[in-house]
Write an enzyme that holds these catalytic residues in place. Structure first.
Site, PDB file in Angstrom:
ATOM      1  N   HIS A  46       0.819  -1.212   0.000  1.00 26.96           N
ATOM      2  CA  HIS A  46       0.000   0.000   0.000  1.00 26.96           C
ATOM      3  C   HIS A  46       0.865   1.280   0.000  1.00 26.96           C
ATOM      4  O   HIS A  46       0.808   2.084  -0.930  1.00 26.96           O
ATOM      5  CB  HIS A  46      -0.874   0.051   1.266  1.00 26.96           C
ATOM      6  CG  HIS A  46      -1.802  -1.106   1.455  1.00 26.96           C
ATOM      7  ND1 HIS A  46      -2.810  -1.449   0.582  1.00 26.96           N
ATOM      8  CD2 HIS A  46      -1.886  -1.994   2.489  1.00 26.96           C
ATOM      9  CE1 HIS A  46      -3.471  -2.499   1.052  1.00 26.96           C
ATOM     10  NE2 HIS A  46      -2.942  -2.850   2.201  1.00 26.96           N
TER      11      HIS A  46
HETATM   12  O1  RIB Z   1      -5.482   0.389   4.352  1.00 30.97           O
HETATM   13  C1  RIB Z   1      -4.086   0.313   4.277  1.00 30.97           C
HETATM   14  C2  RIB Z   1      -3.446   1.398   5.080  1.00 30.97           C
HETATM   15  O2  RIB Z   1      -3.788   1.262   6.462  1.00 30.97           O
HETATM   16  C3  RIB Z   1      -1.908   1.344   5.038  1.00 30.97           C
HETATM   17  O3  RIB Z   1      -1.409   2.635   5.108  1.00 30.97           O
HETATM   18  C4  RIB Z   1      -1.559   0.577   6.286  1.00 30.97           C
HETATM   19  O4  RIB Z   1      -0.257   0.903   6.768  1.00 30.97           O
HETATM   20  C5  RIB Z   1      -2.603   1.074   7.242  1.00 30.97           C
HETATM   21  O5  RIB Z   1      -2.177   2.318   7.746  1.00 30.97           O
END
Ligand code: RIB
Ligand code: CA
Length: 316
Positions: A235
């Site tokens: 992500h």
């Molecule tokens: O949904 C994914 C996000 O939520 C990423 O940034 C992970 O690190 C959490 O913060």
């Protein structure tokens, strides 16, 4: 290189974002926020990763411990109790500077022409900067956000965690007028740390490769248990890539609204896709409404991994 600050809730994928930002951007500082763990833990995790990567000189400023409204409830199911379980790193030698994240961000925006922000956690710190220092809205070159989704959620069926953790903050940021690039689950889940890719990282032979592989093993196991994914989604480093390597993503301008009222939809990024071909997600006409973000709708996962491996190889 592009001058930037990273605001994060270090966690496993935030750690990857720190590595990428440290090598591919002119990283002027890192600010921390609650999210994957308490802000004390996300700050300690951030310092650990900067020290691992030979970036201990990069200042860290701690930020919000809770959302603008409501309280923070730590859910340790995905990232573990510390927010970044699964490594053997020692406690950090350094820590955060005395300045608050909000003051640190505002001061750097004022001092640095063309500064960008990359946000990979809840948007609380950034919303506070844009509210308390309105001049930053015109001074900021842009904000690259890991958050939201044009489709499925993760925290709820329709809401992605970073947005759902502080929808009021997200609403302020998305309506600030600052140029936004949104990198949501719809693309990040296409970039998975498969077992083969984790083996490749471990075989690099450097300490950073070993730690990254350990972190991704833990994160992948949790995501596989919870969602049946074939490896951790990268992500947060993709939000960095949206700034330093935009060629690996395709963006489309659209209106993004943040749902704050719905009993079942609070925290949802309502993306207006009506001008895009439903099959190709390519633009067929002018966007409807008032476009306020460039939203990633496609990603070259192979190119991401090529660039990410280059980053890890360049670390100690
Ligand atoms: O949904 C994914 C996000 O939520 C990423 O940034 C992970 O690190 C959490 O913060
Ligand atoms: Ca994060």
């Amino acid at each position: 290189m592009i001058p930037a600050l990273l605001d994060c809730d270090t966690g496993h994928d935030d750690a990857m974002a720190i590595l990428m930002a440290g090598r591919r951007l002119d990283l002027r500082g890192v600010t921390t926020v609650f999210g994957n763990a308490t802000v004390a833990d996300t700050t300690a995790n951030t310092c650990r990763i900067l020290e691992l990567a030979g970036l201990a000189h990069v200042p860290v400023a701690a930020g919000a411990a809770a959302p603008l409204e409501g309280t923070f409830v730590h859910e340790s199911g995905v990232h573990g109790m510390t927010g970044m379980d699964g490594h053997d790193l020692p406690p950090p030698a350094g820590g955060a500077i005395d300045e608050s994240a909000v003051d640190f961000i505002a001061r750097n925006i004022d001092a640095t022409r063309g500064l960008h922000l990359v946000a990979t956690g809840p948007l609380t710190n950034i919303a506070r900067v844009l509210t308390s220092f309105p001049g930053t809205r015109a001074a900021l070159a842009g904000i690259s956000i890991m958050g939201g989704s044009t489709g499925q959620g993760n925290a709820t069926p329709v809401a992605e965690y970073n947005i759902q953790a502080d929808p009021e903050a997200a609403d302020i940021v998305f309506n600030s007028g600052v140029p936004i690039r949104m990198v949501g689950l719809n693309v990040t889940r296409q970039v998975a740390a498969t077992p083969e890719r984790r083996h490749c990282l471990r075989s690099l032979g450097n300490r950073t490769g070993q730690v990254v592989a350990d972190l991704l093993d833990f994160f992948s196991d949790r995501l596989e248990e919870r969602y049946g994914l074939a490896g951790a989604s990268m992500h947060d480093p993709l939000a960095v890539a949206a700034l330093c390597d935009p060629d690996m993503l395709r963006f489309e301008a659209m209106e993004v609204s943040i749902e704050r009222e719905g009993a079942h939809t609070r925290g949802m990024t309502v993306c207006d896709l009506r001008h895009l071909c439903p099959l190709t997600l390519r633009r067929q006409r002018e966007p409807l409404g008032c476009p306020n973000a460039e939203v990633a709708v496609a990603v070259d996962a192979g190119l991401f991994w090529e660039r990410f491996i280059e980053v890890v190889v360049a670390c100690p």
